[in-house]
Design a protein around this motif. Structure first.
Motif, short mmCIF file in Angstrom:
data_model
loop_
_atom_site.label_atom_id
_atom_site.label_comp_id
_atom_site.label_asym_id
_atom_site.label_seq_id
_atom_site.Cartn_x
_atom_site.Cartn_y
_atom_site.Cartn_z
N VAL A 196 57.15 6.88 37.90
CA VAL A 196 58.33 7.30 38.67
C VAL A 196 59.35 7.96 37.74
O VAL A 196 59.95 9.00 38.08
CB VAL A 196 58.95 6.10 39.41
CG1 VAL A 196 60.32 6.47 39.99
CG2 VAL A 196 58.02 5.63 40.52
N ARG A 197 59.54 7.39 36.56
CA ARG A 197 60.44 8.03 35.58
C ARG A 197 59.88 9.37 35.14
O ARG A 197 60.64 10.33 34.91
CB ARG A 197 60.65 7.10 34.38
CG ARG A 197 61.57 5.93 34.67
CD ARG A 197 61.94 5.19 33.40
NE ARG A 197 60.82 4.43 32.89
CZ ARG A 197 60.56 3.16 33.19
NH1 ARG A 197 61.37 2.51 34.02
NH2 ARG A 197 59.51 2.53 32.67
N GLY A 198 58.55 9.46 35.01
CA GLY A 198 57.95 10.72 34.63
C GLY A 198 58.13 11.79 35.69
O GLY A 198 58.34 12.97 35.37
N VAL A 199 58.05 11.43 36.96
CA VAL A 199 58.28 12.38 38.06
C VAL A 199 59.68 12.96 37.98
O VAL A 199 59.90 14.16 38.22
CB VAL A 199 58.02 11.70 39.41
CG1 VAL A 199 58.54 12.55 40.56
CG2 VAL A 199 56.53 11.41 39.60
N GLN A 200 60.64 12.15 37.64
CA GLN A 200 62.01 12.62 37.55
C GLN A 200 62.19 13.64 36.43
O GLN A 200 63.06 14.51 36.51
CB GLN A 200 62.94 11.43 37.33
CG GLN A 200 64.40 11.72 37.65
CD GLN A 200 65.21 10.44 37.71
OE1 GLN A 200 64.80 9.40 37.20
NE2 GLN A 200 66.38 10.50 38.33
N ARG A 201 61.34 13.57 35.39
CA ARG A 201 61.46 14.49 34.26
C ARG A 201 60.70 15.79 34.47
O ARG A 201 60.80 16.70 33.65
CB ARG A 201 60.97 13.80 32.98
CG ARG A 201 61.84 12.66 32.51
CD ARG A 201 61.43 12.19 31.13
NE ARG A 201 60.12 11.55 31.14
CZ ARG A 201 59.92 10.24 31.21
NH1 ARG A 201 60.97 9.43 31.31
NH2 ARG A 201 58.70 9.74 31.21
N LEU A 202 59.92 15.89 35.54
CA LEU A 202 59.10 17.08 35.76
C LEU A 202 59.94 18.31 36.06
O LEU A 202 59.51 19.44 35.82
CB LEU A 202 58.12 16.84 36.91
CG LEU A 202 56.97 15.87 36.63
CD1 LEU A 202 56.15 15.68 37.89
CD2 LEU A 202 56.09 16.39 35.50
N ARG A 203 61.14 18.11 36.60
CA ARG A 203 61.97 19.25 36.99
C ARG A 203 62.25 20.16 35.79
O ARG A 203 62.20 21.38 35.91
CB ARG A 203 63.27 18.76 37.60
CG ARG A 203 64.17 19.85 38.11
CD ARG A 203 65.49 19.31 38.66
NE ARG A 203 65.30 18.30 39.68
CZ ARG A 203 66.28 17.85 40.46
NH1 ARG A 203 67.50 18.32 40.33
NH2 ARG A 203 66.04 16.92 41.36
#
Length: 696
Positions: free
Chosen positions: A551-558
């Motif tokens: 979930v933290r990784g998804v937030q950094r994809l932007r």
């Protein structure tokens, strides 16, 4: 028709036309629909994220006040009667003859007893009557009433002026490639213009060659290669490595010039902002780059109306050299035919051409151990993922040092189970090189000491690896170099990938592999050296896939020019502590019809509140003091059956939820969804009720 019942529509040199699956290549341009040049010349404008820009004309920000038809009719009748009364008073002389003075002033005396005087008089009468009609017509709003009666509905205000279209053959005509021509490559531009006019270029060709030209502008040293390719191959220049110039079938409408896919139409109702009502809604990398979470029960069309159109759009962009897409779903999910992908990984299918790299192309044992630990035990309560990663690294490092590769699934299971033969063989390989591998021997000794201790994650890891050490997966996850493993490190290239998970017979293994793919995607997208390609991962079902780290990784994809699409049947498929962080990590949220009130409550909290104007009407009974008034009120009550009342209106500004949990659960019709969007630049679109288009 395709085998799944879809029909293809595509903007080719002859526009959007239906085409059966696997047709012979036409020898000439079709004649139906707009040409490629006409499609290119259509203006594209946007006034917010998610707007289908093709031919879009912005609307006003606020809805003008519309007068009720009953009020218009009564006003028109009153003004008509007033006009007739004034004309009667003038004609019969009750107001004097002042209105005839202009006629007398401009009429010669010699005409007094001639026919000309009669003509002048009737002309003057007509002028006066026309002035009365104009004045009282404006006063009674007759034109508005007439338009409403003719149209049969309330008159909407006009849209903003449509942007001007480039003239065919003009200097700014995109089909003439003005930028290429302006760079001194007139011969190349003429060749491309001839390809488009001759029906040999489609929308994918145009987008691909334009992408190649953009790279030439960044690096002028590529100009000669670009020019030679266009001269030799025409519309087939700079083709995708697969050689494909289009998909075998399209299930949705796409605009590759704007990199959009049409998702549906915003409902023309009071629940939506006035500026977005009735407009078409589309998705593009600008909003998908903030990631999208869609929740809806089975049968609401998440696959056919969302996942497949989005994956198809990114696959077309991959053919144009603009994106890399990975679609993950259960075997049999309708995510498009095999021919639409460069790589199809069927895990558990002996006929699969490609395999999956269990280690995601990593060469560092610590990185590989972190990814595996996240996939194996990231969803197990009470197990520290970092300790699990350390335990795996204590085995992966020595094994790679000894054999030059990572262990296969059976070998990793034996090491985690502390099988003496496997451990002794590994130790002998390391000891054979003397003191050079002293550090790796120490890692093995540490793993041996920790095995069986309190809190050791080894047994849990061994149990999870055992899910992959099954006869159905024999030959998969090979690390010896004999197979054709696919690694997510390939996101550096414009690739189209579909991964079929064995959900039906191996549900736990499928969920573990889905977690592994998500963890590998997060790591690979962030580690790319060239982020010019938009990387996207789409999950047809992300149930039990998310962990705190992913979930933290998804937030950094932007910031990595990447995004994910996650679909869930319910938020209950996500651990309770992760539901709120997940809704906060994604920029786009979508609730399909039929969600529960519990799920609706989470969405309502994420969408927040807004200030709205409310009107409270209070009815108060009128008590008369005078006898005559009381008698009139009594007679009125006798006729109508209701007491005489007066209305008191109170207008207030109150803060209310944009969509309540009850509205999301009960007020969203079938085939609809409520969708909020956020662009990479931070622009936001309020939750919109959208009628989904589905497959074309």
């Amino acid at each position: 028709m395709d085998t799944d019942g879809t029909r293809e529509t595509r903007p080719t040199s002859a526009g959007y036309i239906p085409r059966p699956a696997a047709p012979p290549k036409p020898s000439h341009a079709p004649t139906a629909g707009p040409t490629l040049g006409d499609w290119l010349r259509v203006p594209r404008s946007s006034d917010g994220p998610g707007v289908w820009t093709y031919g879009h004309v912005p609307r006003g920000a606020e809805e003008p006040e519309v007068t009720p038809t009953r009020q218009l009719v009564s006003g028109a009748l009153i003004s008509l009667l007033a006009g007739l009364l004034l004309w009667s008073l003038l004609w019969n002389g009750y107001l004097g003859g002042f209105w005839l003075w202009p006629m007398y002033m401009f009429t010669p005396d010699s005409w007094a007893h001639s026919h000309a005087a009669v003509v002048v008089a009737y002309v003057w009468y007509s002028i006066v009557i026309g002035a009365l009609l104009f004045g009282f017509g404006r006063l009674g709003r007759w034109p508005e009433l007439l338009r409403r009666l003719l149209r049969g509905r309330a008159v909407r205000p006009l849209h903003s002026a449509e942007p001007a279209r480039p003239e065919p053959g003009g200097e700014d005509d995109p089909s003439r490639w003005p930028q290429v021509r302006g760079a001194g490559l007139g011969e190349v531009a003429d060749r491309l213009e001839g390809e488009a006019g001759g029906g040999r270029m489609n929308d994918v060709d145009y987008a691909r060659i334009r992408r190649a030209w953009d790279s030439v502008r960044v690096d002028p040293s590529r100009m000669r290669a670009f020019a030679d390719s266009v001269r030799d191959k025409g519309a087939g220049a700079c083709v995708h490595p697969s050689g494909d110039r289009d998909l075998p079938v399209r299930a949705a409408r796409h605009d590759l010039l704007a990199r959009q896919v049409l998702l549906g139409t915003v409902e023309d109702g009071v629940r939506n902002p006035y500026a977005r009502r009735g407009t078409s809604l589309a998705l593009d990398p600008d909003v998908l780059g903030t990631s999208l979470l869609a929740v809806g029960p089975s049968g609401t069309g998440k696959t056919q109306r969302l996942v497949r159109p989005v994956v198809e759009s990114l696959a077309l962009q991959a053919l144009a050299g603009q994106a890399a897409v990975v679609a993950v779903g259960a075997a049999g999910a309708q995510l498009g035919p095999d021919a639409a992908y460069d790589v199809v990984v069927r895990i558990g299918d002996p006929g699969s051409v490609y395999d999956l790299d269990l280690y995601g192309g990593a060469t560092d044992p610590d990185e590989a151990a972190t990814l595996l630990a996240e996939a194996f035990v990231g969803d197990v309560p009470g197990i520290d993922v970092r300790r699990a990663a350390t335990a795996l690294a204590q085995l992966l490092g020595p094994f790679r040092t000894a054999y030059g590769r990572f262990p296969a699934v059976p070998e990793l299971r034996e090491l985690l189970d502390q099988v003496p033969a496997a451990f002794d063989a590994l130790r002998r390989e390391l000891a054979a090189d003397g003191a050079a591998h002293h550090t790796m021997l120490r890692e093995l000794d540490a793993r041996t000491r920790q095995h069986g201790a309190h809190g050791d994650p080894g047994p849990a890891l061994a149990d999870r690896v055992a899910l992959l050490d099954r006869p159905a997966f024999a030959g998969f996850f090979d690390t010896t170099g004999q197979g054709r493993p696919f690694s997510l490190r390939a996101l550096e290239h414009p690739i189209r990938v579909r991964v079929d998970l064995p959900e039906r017979g191996h549900a736990d293994a499928s969920r573990m592999l889905a977690r592994l793919l998500l963890a590998q995607f997060n790591a690979a997208a962030a580690a790319r050296a060239d982020r010019s390609l938009f990387a996207f991962l789409a999950f047809d079902d992300a149930s039990h896939t998310l962990t705190p780290e992913t979930v933290r990784g998804v937030q950094r994809l932007r910031s990595a020019h990447a995004g994910v699409l996650l679909t869930l049947r319910t938020l209950d498929d996500v651990p309770e502590p992760l539901r709120t962080p997940l809704l906060g990590a994604v920029g786009c949220r979508m609730a399909f019809s039929g969600v529960t009130t519990w799920d609706g409550k989470r969405f309502a909290e994420a969408w927040g509140t807004e200030w709205v104007e409310t009107r409270d009407v209070t009815h108060r009974t009128v008590f008369a003091d005078q006898p005559l008034t009381r008698a009139i009120h009594a007679f009125r009550k006798l006729v109508t059956g209701k007491a005489v009342t007066t209305d008191a209106v109170t207008v207030r500004q109150v803060e209310r939820e944009r969509w309540s949990a009850s509205d999301l659960a009960h007020a969203v019709p079938p085939g609809h969804a409520v969708l909020s969007l956020t662009s990479v630049q931070g622009e936001r679109a309020a939750p919109l009720l959208v009628r989904l288009a589905g497959t074309a």
